[in-house]
Design a protein around this motif. Structure first.
Motif, PDB file in Angstrom:
ATOM      1  N   VAL A  92      -5.199   3.601  -4.626  1.00  0.00           N
ATOM      2  CA  VAL A  92      -5.587   3.260  -5.998  1.00  0.00           C
ATOM      3  C   VAL A  92      -6.309   4.441  -6.639  1.00  0.00           C
ATOM      4  N   THR A  93      -7.219   5.052  -5.905  1.00  0.00           N
ATOM      5  CA  THR A  93      -7.949   6.209  -6.423  1.00  0.00           C
ATOM      6  C   THR A  93      -6.997   7.326  -6.823  1.00  0.00           C
ATOM      7  N   HIS A  94      -5.992   7.565  -5.993  1.00  0.00           N
ATOM      8  CA  HIS A  94      -5.028   8.632  -6.288  1.00  0.00           C
ATOM      9  C   HIS A  94      -4.234   8.335  -7.550  1.00  0.00           C
ATOM     10  N   VAL A  95      -3.725   7.125  -7.669  1.00  0.00           N
ATOM     11  CA  VAL A  95      -2.878   6.841  -8.824  1.00  0.00           C
ATOM     12  C   VAL A  95      -3.701   6.851 -10.105  1.00  0.00           C
ATOM     13  N   LEU A  96      -4.960   6.440 -10.037  1.00  0.00           N
ATOM     14  CA  LEU A  96      -5.827   6.520 -11.214  1.00  0.00           C
ATOM     15  C   LEU A  96      -6.094   7.978 -11.572  1.00  0.00           C
ATOM     16  N   TYR A  97      -6.246   8.818 -10.573  1.00  0.00           N
ATOM     17  CA  TYR A  97      -6.393  10.258 -10.830  1.00  0.00           C
ATOM     18  C   TYR A  97      -5.158  10.787 -11.565  1.00  0.00           C
ATOM     19  N   GLU A  98      -3.980  10.391 -11.082  1.00  0.00           N
ATOM     20  CA  GLU A  98      -2.746  10.925 -11.656  1.00  0.00           C
ATOM     21  C   GLU A  98      -2.517  10.450 -13.086  1.00  0.00           C
ATOM     22  N   ASN A 146       5.241  10.138  -6.503  1.00  0.00           N
ATOM     23  CA  ASN A 146       6.529  10.620  -6.996  1.00  0.00           C
ATOM     24  C   ASN A 146       6.651  10.515  -8.514  1.00  0.00           C
ATOM     25  N   GLY A 147       5.572  10.103  -9.187  1.00  0.00           N
ATOM     26  CA  GLY A 147       5.565  10.121 -10.648  1.00  0.00           C
ATOM     27  C   GLY A 147       5.738   8.792 -11.336  1.00  0.00           C
ATOM     28  N   ASN A 148       6.056   7.718 -10.590  1.00  0.00           N
ATOM     29  CA  ASN A 148       6.170   6.394 -11.209  1.00  0.00           C
ATOM     30  C   ASN A 148       4.780   5.754 -11.161  1.00  0.00           C
ATOM     31  N   LEU A 149       3.930   6.159 -12.091  1.00  0.00           N
ATOM     32  CA  LEU A 149       2.512   5.810 -12.017  1.00  0.00           C
ATOM     33  C   LEU A 149       2.260   4.341 -12.336  1.00  0.00           C
ATOM     34  N   ARG A 150       3.021   3.787 -13.251  1.00  0.00           N
ATOM     35  CA  ARG A 150       2.804   2.376 -13.589  1.00  0.00           C
ATOM     36  C   ARG A 150       3.098   1.483 -12.394  1.00  0.00           C
ATOM     37  N   LEU A 151       4.248   1.699 -11.747  1.00  0.00           N
ATOM     38  CA  LEU A 151       4.588   0.903 -10.579  1.00  0.00           C
ATOM     39  C   LEU A 151       3.627   1.191  -9.430  1.00  0.00           C
ATOM     40  N   GLY A 152       3.309   2.458  -9.231  1.00  0.00           N
ATOM     41  CA  GLY A 152       2.388   2.821  -8.169  1.00  0.00           C
ATOM     42  C   GLY A 152       1.039   2.152  -8.330  1.00  0.00           C
ATOM     43  N   ARG A 153       0.567   2.088  -9.558  1.00  0.00           N
ATOM     44  CA  ARG A 153      -0.738   1.459  -9.801  1.00  0.00           C
ATOM     45  C   ARG A 153      -0.680  -0.041  -9.538  1.00  0.00           C
ATOM     46  N   THR A 195       0.830  -1.205   0.000  1.00  0.00           N
ATOM     47  CA  THR A 195       0.000   0.000   0.000  1.00  0.00           C
ATOM     48  C   THR A 195       0.865   1.257   0.000  1.00  0.00           C
ATOM     49  N   TYR A 196       1.805   1.311   0.924  1.00  0.00           N
ATOM     50  CA  TYR A 196       2.574   2.544   1.080  1.00  0.00           C
ATOM     51  C   TYR A 196       3.735   2.659   0.099  1.00  0.00           C
ATOM     52  N   ARG A 197       4.271   1.544  -0.314  1.00  0.00           N
ATOM     53  CA  ARG A 197       5.287   1.609  -1.362  1.00  0.00           C
ATOM     54  C   ARG A 197       4.636   2.085  -2.665  1.00  0.00           C
ATOM     55  N   GLY A 198       3.461   1.563  -2.958  1.00  0.00           N
ATOM     56  CA  GLY A 198       2.750   1.989  -4.163  1.00  0.00           C
ATOM     57  C   GLY A 198       2.328   3.440  -4.102  1.00  0.00           C
ATOM     58  N   TRP A 199       1.808   3.847  -2.954  1.00  0.00           N
ATOM     59  CA  TRP A 199       1.434   5.260  -2.791  1.00  0.00           C
ATOM     60  C   TRP A 199       2.641   6.152  -3.041  1.00  0.00           C
ATOM     61  N   SER A 200       3.766   5.806  -2.447  1.00  0.00           N
ATOM     62  CA  SER A 200       4.957   6.639  -2.549  1.00  0.00           C
ATOM     63  C   SER A 200       5.421   6.769  -3.992  1.00  0.00           C
ATOM     64  N   HIS A 201       5.451   5.663  -4.729  1.00  0.00           N
ATOM     65  CA  HIS A 201       5.877   5.734  -6.125  1.00  0.00           C
ATOM     66  C   HIS A 201       4.866   6.510  -6.971  1.00  0.00           C
ATOM     67  N   GLY A 202       3.576   6.307  -6.725  1.00  0.00           N
ATOM     68  CA  GLY A 202       2.574   7.025  -7.498  1.00  0.00           C
ATOM     69  C   GLY A 202       2.667   8.529  -7.323  1.00  0.00           C
TER      70      GLY A 202
END
Length: 440
Positions: free
Chosen positions: A203-209, A176-183, A167-174
């Motif tokens: 998930v909602t945040h990275v989809l927004y980005e 920070n701009g690494n949207l594919r990994l974050g998602r 959850t938090y590793r994905g949030w952090s990458h999303g």
């Protein structure tokens, strides 16, 4: 017989029941799922000398902005852990005590040191992460990268399918701009533990980005009914749905979501989310050229009046400034700006001059002095990250600048900013605005 937490770290309790309820309570806390308070209270009842149960309960009180209760619980934890705690437990409680008692810089340093020695102590590691963590509210301009660096430094300590770390590793990458990994990471986290509000939020945040508003809306609509309205993030995740509707131009739908889920007195979330969500949503409605229904600004301001009265919490300061500007409480806004300037002068506002600047810009925008708003915001726009929160939350500042550029006749600058935004993420609203300025 020794008792252990989920990561096999020893717990100083003689009660199997207390240990079991503590493990469950921490998982509920870190997924922001209803039942956290009750489970941790049960752990305390099962062993009144279990320091970490008091500490976790204190942490949840702090999340709920129940500061007096949080300080009472962490004081009890400090007393107990000094008598019978391990070195890890004493450090754990000490770091939480710093955070709860407002010593955030010391808490950040302490949490980093603690995580290096005990990386599996996820309640402490979690303090550093997320939109409202110690890094986000440190005033640093590089806090997005700092979270990624922290997660990557400790990734080797966690299993591939650890729902919390994903959850938090994905949030952090999303963020920070690494949207594919974050998602991929956040979606996997939600698959592993569906009753995990932090993962659904991430998930909602990275989809927004990535500009996938339709997908984000489907995720929210499919998941939110499972989450009780008392959940800490229920109102905030609904706020995301309102923003998605607003972005595609469905203002009626956006307002309906707001009125049913976000607006006081319906909102049951924590004050920082209620204040930021209400003020930024209504500000967007107004900035996009739509009328704000009568009473909504006043309701939001009335709710906020009980919180964040003292300047010095930049994320709250900005949103309180939006409310003051929109409701024409110029005296309160002026006092907050003066207090922020004083804090900068005495070296007590790490986020720096960007904070009073964006507060002043809010007043200029509300006064329809768009040239002045642009003049204030342009030099500090790249520093807005210092106020913390998420990219989606801070986006309202850039949108205020963009609308000011358009309304003050600075079409070339507006086009350049829109082009940059559209390269970052597709947006039907920004595409519509680009069409407007292209003809200017």
């Amino acid at each position: 017989m020794a008792r252990f937490d989920r990561y096999n770290q020893p717990l100083s309790t003689s009660s199997d029941s207390a240990a079991e309820r503590y493990r469950t309570g921490v998982d509920l806390l870190l997924s922001l799922w209803p039942g956290t308070a009750e489970m941790l209270d049960d752990a305390i009842a099962a062993d009144v000398d279990f320091a970490l149960a008091y500490a976790a309960r204190a942490r949840f009180h702090a999340i709920r902005t129940e500061i007096t209760q949080a300080r009472d619980k962490i004081t009890t934890a400090m007393e107990i852990v000094g008598r019978n705690g391990t070195e890890r437990e004493r450090s754990h409680v000490a770091v939480l005590s710093l955070a709860i008692n407002g010593q955030s810089a010391k808490a950040l340093d302490g949490a980093l040191q603690h995580a290096d020695q005990w990386p599996h102590d996820i309640l402490i590691l979690s303090l550093l992460l997320g939109a409202f963590g110690l890094f986000a509210f440190s005033g640093r301009s590089d806090h997005n990268q700092a979270r990624v660096d922290l997660c990557e430094r400790h990734a080797r300590h966690f299993e591939t399918d650890d729902w919390w770390f994903l959850t938090y590793r994905g949030w952090s990458h999303g963020e920070n701009g690494n949207l594919r990994l974050g998602r991929s990471l956040t979606e996997r986290a939600l698959e592993l533990r569906r009753h995990n509000a932090n993962a659904a939020h991430a998930v909602t945040h990275v989809l927004y980005e990535v500009g996938a508003g339709d997908e984000a809306e489907r995720v929210i609509n499919g998941w939110l009914p499972e989450y009780d309205r008392s959940g800490v993030l229920h109102n905030h995740i609904a706020w995301h749905a309102a923003l998605i509707a607003l972005e595609r131009g469905d203002t009626d739908c956006a307002l309906a979501i707001y009125n049913q889920n976000v607006a006081p007195p319906i909102a049951t979330g924590v004050p920082i989310n209620v204040v930021s969500d209400t003020s930024s949503f209504l500000w967007r409605i107004q900035a996009y050229g739509h009328p704000v229904p009568e009473g909504l600004w006043d309701d939001a301001a009335k709710y906020a009046s009980a919180y964040f009265k003292q300047a010095g919490f930049p994320f709250a300061d900005f949103h309180m400034a939006l409310l003051a500007a929109a409701t024409r409480d110029t005296a309160a806004l002026g006092q907050r700006v003066d207090a922020l300037v004083h804090l900068i002068r005495v070296g007590k506002l790490p986020a720096g001059p960007v904070v009073p600047a964006i507060c002043r810009a809010a007043l200029a925008f509300a006064d329809e002095d768009y040239a002045l708003c642009t003049e204030i915001l342009e030099p500090v726009a790249h520093e807005v990250v210092r106020i913390g929160g998420s990219g989606a939350q801070r986006d309202v500042v850039e949108e205020t600048l963009l609308v000011s550029l358009m309304r003050s006749g600075q079409a070339a600058k507006a086009r350049a900013l829109l082009d940059e935004r559209l390269r970052r993420r597709p947006s039907p609203r920004d595409s519509s605005w680009m069409g407007q300025v292209a003809d200017a």
